[in-house]
Write a protein that holds these residues in place. Structure first.
Motif, PDB file in Angstrom:
ATOM      1  N   GLY A 135      38.625   7.413  47.578  1.00 50.17           N
ATOM      2  CA  GLY A 135      38.719   8.346  46.675  1.00 50.17           C
ATOM      3  C   GLY A 135      39.904   9.456  47.021  1.00 50.17           C
ATOM      4  O   GLY A 135      39.665  10.226  47.953  1.00 50.17           O
ATOM      5  N   CYS A 136      40.773   9.647  46.241  1.00 52.55           N
ATOM      6  CA  CYS A 136      41.913  10.621  46.355  1.00 52.55           C
ATOM      7  C   CYS A 136      41.477  11.594  45.492  1.00 52.55           C
ATOM      8  O   CYS A 136      41.462  11.600  44.291  1.00 52.55           O
ATOM      9  N   THR A 137      41.821  12.951  46.009  1.00 54.30           N
ATOM     10  CA  THR A 137      41.969  14.077  45.171  1.00 54.30           C
ATOM     11  C   THR A 137      42.918  15.050  45.663  1.00 54.30           C
ATOM     12  O   THR A 137      43.158  16.281  44.871  1.00 54.30           O
ATOM     13  N   GLY A 138      44.247  14.229  45.984  1.00 48.08           N
ATOM     14  CA  GLY A 138      45.518  14.841  45.843  1.00 48.08           C
ATOM     15  C   GLY A 138      45.381  15.727  47.218  1.00 48.08           C
ATOM     16  O   GLY A 138      44.690  15.999  47.966  1.00 48.08           O
ATOM     17  N   PHE A 139      46.806  16.415  47.397  1.00 50.25           N
ATOM     18  CA  PHE A 139      47.024  17.534  48.357  1.00 50.25           C
ATOM     19  C   PHE A 139      47.688  18.630  47.685  1.00 50.25           C
ATOM     20  O   PHE A 139      48.468  18.651  46.825  1.00 50.25           O
ATOM     21  N   SER A 143      43.006  19.023  44.069  1.00 46.02           N
ATOM     22  CA  SER A 143      44.044  19.247  43.202  1.00 46.02           C
ATOM     23  C   SER A 143      44.029  18.265  42.123  1.00 46.02           C
ATOM     24  O   SER A 143      44.703  18.845  41.198  1.00 46.02           O
ATOM     25  N   HIS A 144      43.321  17.243  42.104  1.00 41.93           N
ATOM     26  CA  HIS A 144      43.059  16.427  40.965  1.00 41.93           C
ATOM     27  C   HIS A 144      41.782  15.922  40.932  1.00 41.93           C
ATOM     28  O   HIS A 144      41.008  15.859  41.960  1.00 41.93           O
ATOM     29  N   GLY A 145      41.241  15.423  39.740  1.00 38.23           N
ATOM     30  CA  GLY A 145      39.855  14.713  39.843  1.00 38.23           C
ATOM     31  C   GLY A 145      40.131  13.577  40.650  1.00 38.23           C
ATOM     32  O   GLY A 145      41.016  13.100  41.216  1.00 38.23           O
ATOM     33  N   ARG A 159      48.730   3.251  46.312  1.00 40.05           N
ATOM     34  CA  ARG A 159      49.297   4.564  45.985  1.00 40.05           C
ATOM     35  C   ARG A 159      48.239   5.121  44.825  1.00 40.05           C
ATOM     36  O   ARG A 159      47.841   4.487  44.027  1.00 40.05           O
ATOM     37  N   CYS A 160      48.187   6.422  45.068  1.00 42.25           N
ATOM     38  CA  CYS A 160      47.246   7.337  44.148  1.00 42.25           C
ATOM     39  C   CYS A 160      48.020   7.392  42.913  1.00 42.25           C
ATOM     40  O   CYS A 160      49.159   7.698  43.031  1.00 42.25           O
ATOM     41  N   PRO A 161      47.568   6.761  41.619  1.00 42.93           N
ATOM     42  CA  PRO A 161      48.427   7.104  40.409  1.00 42.93           C
ATOM     43  C   PRO A 161      48.552   8.226  39.836  1.00 42.93           C
ATOM     44  O   PRO A 161      49.601   8.766  39.222  1.00 42.93           O
ATOM     45  N   GLU A 162      47.844   9.400  40.449  1.00 45.71           N
ATOM     46  CA  GLU A 162      47.843  10.612  39.784  1.00 45.71           C
ATOM     47  C   GLU A 162      48.810  11.451  40.813  1.00 45.71           C
ATOM     48  O   GLU A 162      49.565  12.417  40.424  1.00 45.71           O
ATOM     49  N   CYS A 163      48.727  11.392  42.094  1.00 46.56           N
ATOM     50  CA  CYS A 163      49.380  12.267  42.826  1.00 46.56           C
ATOM     51  C   CYS A 163      50.663  11.593  43.979  1.00 46.56           C
ATOM     52  O   CYS A 163      51.404  11.854  44.621  1.00 46.56           O
ATOM     53  N   GLY A 164      50.401  10.152  43.787  1.00 49.46           N
ATOM     54  CA  GLY A 164      51.431   9.469  44.606  1.00 49.46           C
ATOM     55  C   GLY A 164      51.398   9.377  45.883  1.00 49.46           C
ATOM     56  O   GLY A 164      51.926   8.673  46.712  1.00 49.46           O
TER      57      GLY A 164
HETATM   58 ZN   LIG Z   1      45.788  11.341  44.540  1.00 51.82          ZN
END
Ligand SMILES: [Zn+2]
Length: 206
Positions: A135-139, A143-145, A159-164
């Motif tokens: 699970g990625c929540t950004g950096f 910073s994102h869901g 790659r996370c489609p939200e933050c890359g």
């Molecule tokens: Zn992310």
């Protein structure tokens, strides 16, 4: 003193038995010195119940487990409700036995969230299985869901489609299976093709 003499007598008769006796003697000393990681069935049952003493049937503790057949509990005494320590089996039992002795067998620590992963320097995900979800929540973190990313042995980079942020799976499981020959893959579970399968080979990540 009595025990040393017994070992010496045994040593003259049978060297193998002597070695075994010496080892179990040493182990019992270690156990007395380190009571905070309970390592015998009765100590572990007592620690779990929060009492000074508790009796439980015999079972294999963490360092005695060699395979699936060792991951069975003793069961509960008749008329009592079983605890997890008494009835859990399989991987759940291995996890419980590890926790009793301070070993986190599934490595539940969060991933490195101190930076954004890049293709050159991805965030590494250790996995003992063929695939892993992360699970990625950004950096900075949160910073994102949560975006769930799937990495596999065949496609380790995602790659996370939200933050890359880029993640890469590092396989740390047993090396002796023949995963990469695909000889025991169920054809029904073949990975579906995506547009990524048709890009120029030089654009494909490795
Ligand atoms: Zn992310």
């Amino acid at each position: 003193m009595f025990l040393q003499r017994t070992v010496a007598v045994a040593a003259r008769r049978a060297p193998v038995a002597a070695r075994f006796a010496t080892r179990s003697f040493t182990t019992s000393i270690v156990r007395c010195e380190a009571p905070k990681n309970p390592s015998t069935p009765n100590e572990q049952a007592a620690a779990l119940a929060g009492t000074a003493e508790k009796k439980i049937g015999h079972y294999k503790v963490f360092n005695e487990v060699k395979g699936e057949e060792d991951l069975f509990g003793p069961g509960a005494a008749p008329g009592t409700v079983p605890t997890d320590l008494e009835q859990a089996t399989g991987l759940e039992r291995l996890e419980i036995l590890g926790k009793m002795e301070g070993v986190d067998i599934f490595d539940m620590r969060p991933l490195d969230a101190s930076r954004l992963g890049t293709m050159e320097d991805p965030i590494m995900i250790k996995s003992a299985g063929d695939e892993q979800f992360a699970g990625c929540t950004g950096f900075p973190a949160d910073s994102h869901g949560v975006a769930w990313l799937r990495v596999t042995r065949d496609r380790p980079v995602e790659r996370c489609p939200e933050c890359g942020s880029v993640y890469k799976m590092e396989f740390v499981g047993p090396q002796d299976d023949h995963h990469h020959h695909h000889d025991h893959h169920d054809p029904a579970l073949e990975e579906p093709k995506t547009f990524a399968d048709y890009i120029k080979p030089e654009y494909r990540y490795r």
